[in-house]
Write a protein that holds these residues in place. Sequence first.
Motif, mmCIF file in Angstrom:
data_model
loop_
_atom_site.group_PDB
_atom_site.id
_atom_site.type_symbol
_atom_site.label_atom_id
_atom_site.label_comp_id
_atom_site.label_asym_id
_atom_site.label_seq_id
_atom_site.Cartn_x
_atom_site.Cartn_y
_atom_site.Cartn_z
ATOM 1 N N GLU A 88 0.846 -1.202 0.000
ATOM 2 C CA GLU A 88 0.000 0.000 0.000
ATOM 3 C C GLU A 88 0.875 1.244 0.000
ATOM 4 N N TYR A 89 1.584 1.465 -1.095
ATOM 5 C CA TYR A 89 2.486 2.600 -1.212
ATOM 6 C C TYR A 89 2.140 3.399 -2.458
ATOM 7 N N THR A 90 2.679 4.601 -2.555
ATOM 8 C CA THR A 90 2.586 5.388 -3.776
ATOM 9 C C THR A 90 3.983 5.512 -4.362
ATOM 10 N N TYR A 91 4.040 5.698 -5.672
ATOM 11 C CA TYR A 91 5.324 5.795 -6.362
ATOM 12 C C TYR A 91 5.414 7.120 -7.091
ATOM 13 N N GLU A 92 6.488 7.858 -6.860
ATOM 14 C CA GLU A 92 6.700 9.114 -7.571
ATOM 15 C C GLU A 92 8.179 9.474 -7.563
ATOM 16 N N GLU A 93 8.680 9.878 -8.717
ATOM 17 C CA GLU A 93 10.052 10.363 -8.865
ATOM 18 C C GLU A 93 11.069 9.420 -8.231
ATOM 19 N N ASP A 94 10.996 8.144 -8.619
ATOM 20 C CA ASP A 94 11.947 7.129 -8.158
ATOM 21 C C ASP A 94 11.928 6.932 -6.652
ATOM 22 N N SER A 95 10.773 7.152 -6.038
ATOM 23 C CA SER A 95 10.637 6.942 -4.598
ATOM 24 C C SER A 95 9.343 6.194 -4.295
ATOM 25 N N LEU A 96 9.414 5.309 -3.328
ATOM 26 C CA LEU A 96 8.216 4.693 -2.757
ATOM 27 C C LEU A 96 7.877 5.441 -1.484
ATOM 28 N N LYS A 97 6.588 5.723 -1.294
ATOM 29 C CA LYS A 97 6.169 6.452 -0.106
ATOM 30 C C LYS A 97 5.020 5.722 0.581
ATOM 31 N N TRP A 101 -2.140 5.146 8.792
ATOM 32 C CA TRP A 101 -2.671 5.477 10.110
ATOM 33 C C TRP A 101 -2.439 4.295 11.029
ATOM 34 N N VAL A 102 -1.712 4.505 12.127
ATOM 35 C CA VAL A 102 -1.416 3.448 13.096
ATOM 36 C C VAL A 102 -2.029 3.865 14.421
ATOM 37 N N ALA A 103 -3.218 3.315 14.721
ATOM 38 C CA ALA A 103 -3.992 3.750 15.894
ATOM 39 C C ALA A 103 -4.215 5.261 15.785
ATOM 40 N N VAL A 104 -3.715 6.055 16.734
ATOM 41 C CA VAL A 104 -3.909 7.509 16.660
ATOM 42 C C VAL A 104 -2.665 8.216 16.134
ATOM 43 N N ASP A 105 -1.738 7.453 15.573
ATOM 44 C CA ASP A 105 -0.495 8.018 15.049
ATOM 45 C C ASP A 105 -0.428 7.852 13.529
ATOM 46 N N THR A 106 0.505 8.571 12.926
ATOM 47 C CA THR A 106 0.725 8.470 11.485
ATOM 48 C C THR A 106 2.151 8.014 11.226
ATOM 49 N N PHE A 107 2.281 6.966 10.429
ATOM 50 C CA PHE A 107 3.596 6.463 10.036
ATOM 51 C C PHE A 107 3.876 6.870 8.600
ATOM 52 N N LYS A 108 5.065 7.437 8.374
ATOM 53 C CA LYS A 108 5.491 7.830 7.037
ATOM 54 C C LYS A 108 6.863 7.231 6.750
ATOM 55 N N LEU A 109 7.030 6.759 5.530
ATOM 56 C CA LEU A 109 8.318 6.215 5.104
ATOM 57 C C LEU A 109 8.545 6.604 3.649
ATOM 58 N N THR A 110 9.698 7.173 3.359
ATOM 59 C CA THR A 110 10.085 7.502 1.988
ATOM 60 C C THR A 110 11.344 6.716 1.648
ATOM 61 N N VAL A 111 11.296 6.000 0.538
ATOM 62 C CA VAL A 111 12.405 5.156 0.111
ATOM 63 C C VAL A 111 12.844 5.582 -1.281
ATOM 64 N N TYR A 121 18.421 5.339 -0.293
ATOM 65 C CA TYR A 121 18.279 6.167 0.905
ATOM 66 C C TYR A 121 16.866 6.009 1.430
ATOM 67 N N LEU A 122 16.705 6.052 2.745
ATOM 68 C CA LEU A 122 15.356 5.991 3.310
ATOM 69 C C LEU A 122 15.277 6.804 4.589
ATOM 70 N N TYR A 123 14.086 7.308 4.856
ATOM 71 C CA TYR A 123 13.830 8.052 6.095
ATOM 72 C C TYR A 123 12.336 8.004 6.387
ATOM 73 N N GLY A 124 11.988 8.237 7.636
ATOM 74 C CA GLY A 124 10.574 8.209 8.002
ATOM 75 C C GLY A 124 10.359 8.633 9.432
ATOM 76 N N ASN A 125 9.105 8.558 9.861
ATOM 77 C CA ASN A 125 8.778 8.940 11.227
ATOM 78 C C ASN A 125 7.437 8.366 11.648
ATOM 79 N N LEU A 126 7.215 8.317 12.927
ATOM 80 C CA LEU A 126 5.919 7.998 13.524
ATOM 81 C C LEU A 126 5.587 9.130 14.479
#
Length: 281
Positions: A88-97, A101-111, A121-126
């Motif tokens: 369940e990701y989106t693809y744009e400009e050579d990146s997977l994103k 929604w994780v309970a009441v938090d949001t998880f983001k990951l860019t690859v 390279y990858l980075y993300g946050n919760l």
Amino acid sequence: MKKRLLVLGLLNLLVVQTVHAEEQSESPSVSPDLATQILEGEFSDETKESIYNKIKDVLDKVTEVIDSGNNINGIIGIDEVIELFGDEYTYEEDSLKYDMWVAVDTFKLTVSMNENNQVDYLYGNLYPTFERLQTTDSQSDLEKVQEVINHPDALPSFSEVDENYKDYYFEFIQDEMSYITGTYSMTYDWASKDLIQLEVGQANYGRANLTVTQAEIDELKQRDNLIIQDVIDVVGNNWTYVQKLQENSHSFIWQDPLGKDITVIVAEDLNVEEISTGNLE
């Protein structure tokens, strides 16, 4: 069902753009993709525990390859990321994103990926979805700064934050992981598990309202025996203290949403050594 009704009742809080919690406006926000997921009832099956373990797993893989020196053509295969976090990701400009929604938090990951379908390279946050990390009192935070400078051995080890991960939000970049509260952010090197950076007043970052002028800063620089409290009195309370442990450096940073910034380098006794600015009038 109760959770869906609660979330749908909060949808009037949604706006178009999501930024890091410390950079958000006073109104909570989520991204358009996340808003669509909530409207359509597409709730992630992930929990904070499962996401945390998957973050650790991918950082283990990344660190192992980087340490081996076999990362000239990429770090790990993109298929390994998809196997961990799903399709369940989106693809744009050579990146997977990923944006979920994780309970009441949001998880983001860019690859970021290369032509060999390898991760470069990858980075993300919760972070919390509907709330902001809360700031604390400037004087109280200043006392905490002096405490961590005077008693560095009192800072938590990696095993302590790892064991108590539910008390933190996370931000990770390549082979580093930050454990975050409104007051503290502690960044650990993933290979060694050493604490490499500490922040106090982390929730203030990007939230300063800088009305001070360059002329006022220049006047400050002319003072004798300048201490950090003198700067705070002029610039304001929304500062973030950053200690880079490997360099033994200490700085106070003000940054506002319009790109203005002030960085003050201090000694361990909080005497000012250097002031630099950006984009002040």
